[in-house]
Design a protein around this motif. Structure first.
Motif, PDB file in Angstrom:
ATOM      1  N   TRP A  89     -68.437   9.454  70.196  1.00  0.00           N
ATOM      2  CA  TRP A  89     -69.020   9.749  71.449  1.00  0.00           C
ATOM      3  C   TRP A  89     -69.907   8.929  72.021  1.00  0.00           C
ATOM      4  N   THR A  90     -70.592   8.192  71.333  1.00  0.00           N
ATOM      5  CA  THR A  90     -71.983   7.614  71.644  1.00  0.00           C
ATOM      6  C   THR A  90     -71.412   6.262  71.931  1.00  0.00           C
ATOM      7  N   ASP A  91     -70.307   5.823  71.739  1.00  0.00           N
ATOM      8  CA  ASP A  91     -69.655   4.490  71.918  1.00  0.00           C
ATOM      9  C   ASP A  91     -69.338   4.619  73.369  1.00  0.00           C
ATOM     10  N   HIS A  92     -68.887   5.569  73.901  1.00  0.00           N
ATOM     11  CA  HIS A  92     -68.415   5.737  75.161  1.00  0.00           C
ATOM     12  C   HIS A  92     -69.305   6.527  76.509  1.00  0.00           C
ATOM     13  N   PHE A  93     -70.344   7.491  75.752  1.00  0.00           N
ATOM     14  CA  PHE A  93     -71.164   8.143  76.520  1.00  0.00           C
ATOM     15  C   PHE A  93     -72.512   7.943  76.213  1.00  0.00           C
TER      16      PHE A  93
END
Ligand SMILES: [Zn+2]
Length: 138
Positions: A89-93
């Protein structure tokens, strides 16, 4: 009613910490029962394997439908939607300052925000209320 066995549903919910794997809302905050999402829809050949299942709130699931791709609002390119089992998740958001809205870091992040309406007004209002109660799931 889902034909996903209860034990698998419980596994998927616990793996997600009872949070929607797209908008990050928690079942506890919303008071709504979340659902099992076929990340690759059954209509497109997706299976019931836990590797293809995510935990999802009603509205993210409703907006996602059977899609696996959407348009990046900046480049206009059709890109893959965020995949909770393959992507982080934290790679994209990331969260905006104050954590009321989700911002896209990548084309996939931006396309997923648009397609699933991850910043729908009701959700932004809820995040504001959760923040005041230190309940924001982030
Ligand atoms: Zn959601």
């Amino acid at each position: 009613m889902s034909r996903i066995p209860l034990a698998v549903r419980v596994f998927v919910a616990r793996r997600a910490h009872h949070r929607c794997e797209y908008c990050r809302s928690s079942e506890e905050c919303t008071g709504q029962a979340f659902t099992v999402d076929h990340i690759l829809a059954e209509a497109l050949g997706g299976t019931d394997s836990p590797d293809n299942l995510g935990w999802c709130c009603f509205w993210c699931n409703a907006f996602k439908q059977a899609r696996r791709e959407a348009r990046d609002p900046i480049s206009g390119e059709i890109v893959a939607l965020y995949h909770p089992r393959l992507d982080r998740w934290t790679d994209h958001f990331r969260w905006s300052r104050g954590a009321l809205t989700i911002l896209g870091r990548t084309p996939t992040g931006r396309a997923t925000i648009d397609a699933l309406r991850l910043n729908r007004p009701t959700l932004v209002r809820a995040r504001r209320a959760w923040g005041k109660q230190a309940k924001h799931p982030r």
